[in-house]
Scaffold this motif. Structure first.
Motif, PDB file in Angstrom:
ATOM      1  N   LEU A 177      12.307  -1.757  -2.633  1.00 49.40           N
ATOM      2  CA  LEU A 177      11.457  -1.126  -1.614  1.00 49.40           C
ATOM      3  C   LEU A 177      10.397  -0.234  -2.255  1.00 49.40           C
ATOM      4  O   LEU A 177       9.230  -0.259  -1.862  1.00 49.40           O
ATOM      5  N   ALA A 178      10.794   0.544  -3.264  1.00 53.05           N
ATOM      6  CA  ALA A 178       9.842   1.439  -3.940  1.00 53.05           C
ATOM      7  C   ALA A 178       8.713   0.642  -4.584  1.00 53.05           C
ATOM      8  O   ALA A 178       7.532   1.026  -4.510  1.00 53.05           O
ATOM      9  N   MET A 179       9.053  -0.488  -5.202  1.00 49.59           N
ATOM     10  CA  MET A 179       8.037  -1.335  -5.842  1.00 49.59           C
ATOM     11  C   MET A 179       7.106  -1.942  -4.803  1.00 49.59           C
ATOM     12  O   MET A 179       5.885  -1.992  -4.990  1.00 49.59           O
ATOM     13  N   GLU A 180       7.672  -2.404  -3.685  1.00 50.21           N
ATOM     14  CA  GLU A 180       6.845  -3.032  -2.654  1.00 50.21           C
ATOM     15  C   GLU A 180       5.964  -2.008  -1.956  1.00 50.21           C
ATOM     16  O   GLU A 180       4.807  -2.292  -1.618  1.00 50.21           O
ATOM     17  N   ILE A 181       6.473  -0.803  -1.738  1.00 47.35           N
ATOM     18  CA  ILE A 181       5.671   0.272  -1.141  1.00 47.35           C
ATOM     19  C   ILE A 181       4.451   0.559  -2.015  1.00 47.35           C
ATOM     20  O   ILE A 181       3.321   0.652  -1.526  1.00 47.35           O
ATOM     21  N   ALA A 182       4.676   0.695  -3.331  1.00 49.10           N
ATOM     22  CA  ALA A 182       3.575   0.990  -4.259  1.00 49.10           C
ATOM     23  C   ALA A 182       2.575  -0.161  -4.301  1.00 49.10           C
ATOM     24  O   ALA A 182       1.358   0.055  -4.284  1.00 49.10           O
ATOM     25  N   ARG A 183       3.083  -1.396  -4.333  1.00 53.18           N
ATOM     26  CA  ARG A 183       2.202  -2.570  -4.401  1.00 53.18           C
ATOM     27  C   ARG A 183       1.326  -2.680  -3.163  1.00 53.18           C
ATOM     28  O   ARG A 183       0.102  -2.872  -3.257  1.00 53.18           O
ATOM     29  N   LEU A 184       1.940  -2.540  -1.986  1.00 53.54           N
ATOM     30  CA  LEU A 184       1.192  -2.681  -0.746  1.00 53.54           C
ATOM     31  C   LEU A 184       0.201  -1.540  -0.540  1.00 53.54           C
ATOM     32  O   LEU A 184      -0.919  -1.762  -0.060  1.00 53.54           O
ATOM     33  N   ALA A 185       0.593  -0.329  -0.910  1.00 54.45           N
ATOM     34  CA  ALA A 185      -0.312   0.813  -0.764  1.00 54.45           C
ATOM     35  C   ALA A 185      -1.536   0.643  -1.658  1.00 54.45           C
ATOM     36  O   ALA A 185      -2.675   0.895  -1.230  1.00 54.45           O
ATOM     37  N   ASP A 186      -1.317   0.185  -2.895  1.00 59.86           N
ATOM     38  CA  ASP A 186      -2.438  -0.053  -3.812  1.00 59.86           C
ATOM     39  C   ASP A 186      -3.354  -1.159  -3.283  1.00 59.86           C
ATOM     40  O   ASP A 186      -4.590  -1.047  -3.352  1.00 59.86           O
ATOM     41  N   SER A 190      -7.252  -0.598  -2.274  1.00 59.36           N
ATOM     42  CA  SER A 190      -8.265  -1.294  -3.069  1.00 59.36           C
ATOM     43  C   SER A 190      -8.991  -2.364  -2.267  1.00 59.36           C
ATOM     44  O   SER A 190      -9.963  -2.955  -2.741  1.00 59.36           O
ATOM     45  N   GLY A 191      -8.505  -2.629  -1.055  1.00 57.88           N
ATOM     46  CA  GLY A 191      -9.129  -3.648  -0.218  1.00 57.88           C
ATOM     47  C   GLY A 191      -8.706  -5.061  -0.553  1.00 57.88           C
ATOM     48  O   GLY A 191      -9.314  -6.025  -0.075  1.00 57.88           O
ATOM     49  N   SER A 192      -7.656  -5.211  -1.379  1.00 54.87           N
ATOM     50  CA  SER A 192      -7.226  -6.553  -1.803  1.00 54.87           C
ATOM     51  C   SER A 192      -6.040  -7.081  -0.993  1.00 54.87           C
ATOM     52  O   SER A 192      -5.536  -8.167  -1.259  1.00 54.87           O
ATOM     53  N   ALA A 193      -5.589  -6.320   0.004  1.00 53.34           N
ATOM     54  CA  ALA A 193      -4.456  -6.769   0.810  1.00 53.34           C
ATOM     55  C   ALA A 193      -4.845  -7.999   1.614  1.00 53.34           C
ATOM     56  O   ALA A 193      -5.932  -8.069   2.190  1.00 53.34           O
ATOM     57  N   LYS A 194      -3.955  -8.986   1.663  1.00 55.40           N
ATOM     58  CA  LYS A 194      -4.206 -10.203   2.425  1.00 55.40           C
ATOM     59  C   LYS A 194      -3.931  -9.942   3.903  1.00 55.40           C
ATOM     60  O   LYS A 194      -3.182  -9.042   4.268  1.00 55.40           O
ATOM     61  N   SER A 195      -4.526 -10.776   4.753  1.00 52.17           N
ATOM     62  CA  SER A 195      -4.387 -10.565   6.198  1.00 52.17           C
ATOM     63  C   SER A 195      -2.935 -10.633   6.634  1.00 52.17           C
ATOM     64  O   SER A 195      -2.510  -9.869   7.506  1.00 52.17           O
ATOM     65  N   GLU A 196      -2.146 -11.520   6.014  1.00 54.84           N
ATOM     66  CA  GLU A 196      -0.740 -11.634   6.391  1.00 54.84           C
ATOM     67  C   GLU A 196       0.077 -10.423   5.943  1.00 54.84           C
ATOM     68  O   GLU A 196       1.184 -10.194   6.441  1.00 54.84           O
TER      69      GLU A 196
END
Length: 286
Positions: A177-186, A190-196
């Motif tokens: 969870l900690a890794m996924e929280i950091a990945r998604l927040a970054d 940064s504007g690189s999050a996918k729509s899904e």
């Protein structure tokens, strides 16, 4: 004649941008009271202290793009959903001590915040309170109670508030969870999050981190029916038996859609969260 003043008065005059020669004082010795009088009466004669900002012109900012979508969604949420908010105080002394121990032995794994531990507590209690982890199609009058917890994580970005989603949070341990929280927040920032990665949440957590107040009334992420908001942790003296101890306390807020979630259910759900967080060994018990 020569102007005299104490170092404190000179420093204050310097900070205010006041020339001591402009200040009238008996005997030429400027005191704080003389400065006060000058500020009170001299300012009406065109004096402006140097630290005061200049007047700025009005500015019109077009609300477009992501900011417009956020505004429309928040307005629709408040317009269509009858919110209620329930707040409970949680003693997080034990879970904070456990978090410190876990971080001291984390090795190469990411540092734990309170959020992964809260998410574990949320996922462990949801099966007994399925009405919290749901979406309401109010046009068709259908409530879908989800078996999986797809947890939205409200994240502040330069483009505004975004809600990246931790898929199947119930299947992840605290480190995952900690890794996924950091990945998604970054990715969101940064504007690189996918729509899904920015849609499909079934329940949302929102936190202001160190800026969090003692209580919040978060707005539901429509069409979800609940949103959970941990507030800041404060240390206060508390009675523990017959003694007074310093304890770490955190208020936890939950806002719910009163059309499909009763106050009784919300209160019981938060009490279940409170039990797990105040006895953190239960987070890892089957």
């Amino acid at each position: 004649h020569k102007i005299t003043a104490s170092p404190a008065v000179r420093q204050r005059a310097k900070e205010l941008g006041v020339e001591l020669t402009d200040v009238k004082a008996a005997g030429g010795h400027v005191r704080h009271a003389d400065l006060d009088a000058f500020l009170a009466y001299g300012s009406g004669q065109g004096y402006r202290a140097s630290h005061i900002s200049a007047r700025r012109d009005d500015e019109n900012v077009k609300v477009i793009g992501m900011r417009r979508r956020i505004a429309d969604n928040m307005a629709a949420s408040k317009r269509h959903i009858p919110h209620f908010t329930y707040v409970e105080e949680i003693d997080v002394t034990a879970i904070e001590a456990m978090r410190a121990d876990l971080n001291a032995n984390r090795g190469a794994r990411p540092k734990l915040t309170m959020l992964p531990l809260l998410i574990v507590a949320i996922c462990k209690t949801i099966p007994q309170f399925p009405m919290i982890n749901a979406r309401y199609d109010d046009e068709n009058g259908v409530v879908t109670r989800h078996g999986a917890v797809h947890l939205g994580m409200a994240t502040q970005t330069d483009a505004g508030l975004m809600v990246p989603v931790i898929r199947d949070a119930q299947d992840r341990n605290i480190w995952q969870l900690a890794m996924e929280i950091a990945r998604l927040a970054d990715a969101a920032r940064s504007g690189s999050a996918k729509s899904e990665e920015l849609s499909g949440s079934t329940l949302t957590v929102t936190s202001l981190g160190p800026l969090g107040g003692i209580s919040t009334t978060p707005v539901i992420n429509r069409p979800e029916v609940a949103i959970i908001g941990p507030n800041k942790i404060v240390e206060r003296p508390m009675f523990v038996g017959d003694t007074i101890e310093a304890r770490k306390l955190m208020n936890l807020s939950i806002s719910c859609d009163h059309r499909v979630v009763d106050g009784w259910d919300a209160a019981n759900y938060v009490q279940a969260l409170k039990k797990l967080m105040e006895t953190p060994v239960l987070l890892f018990a089957d």
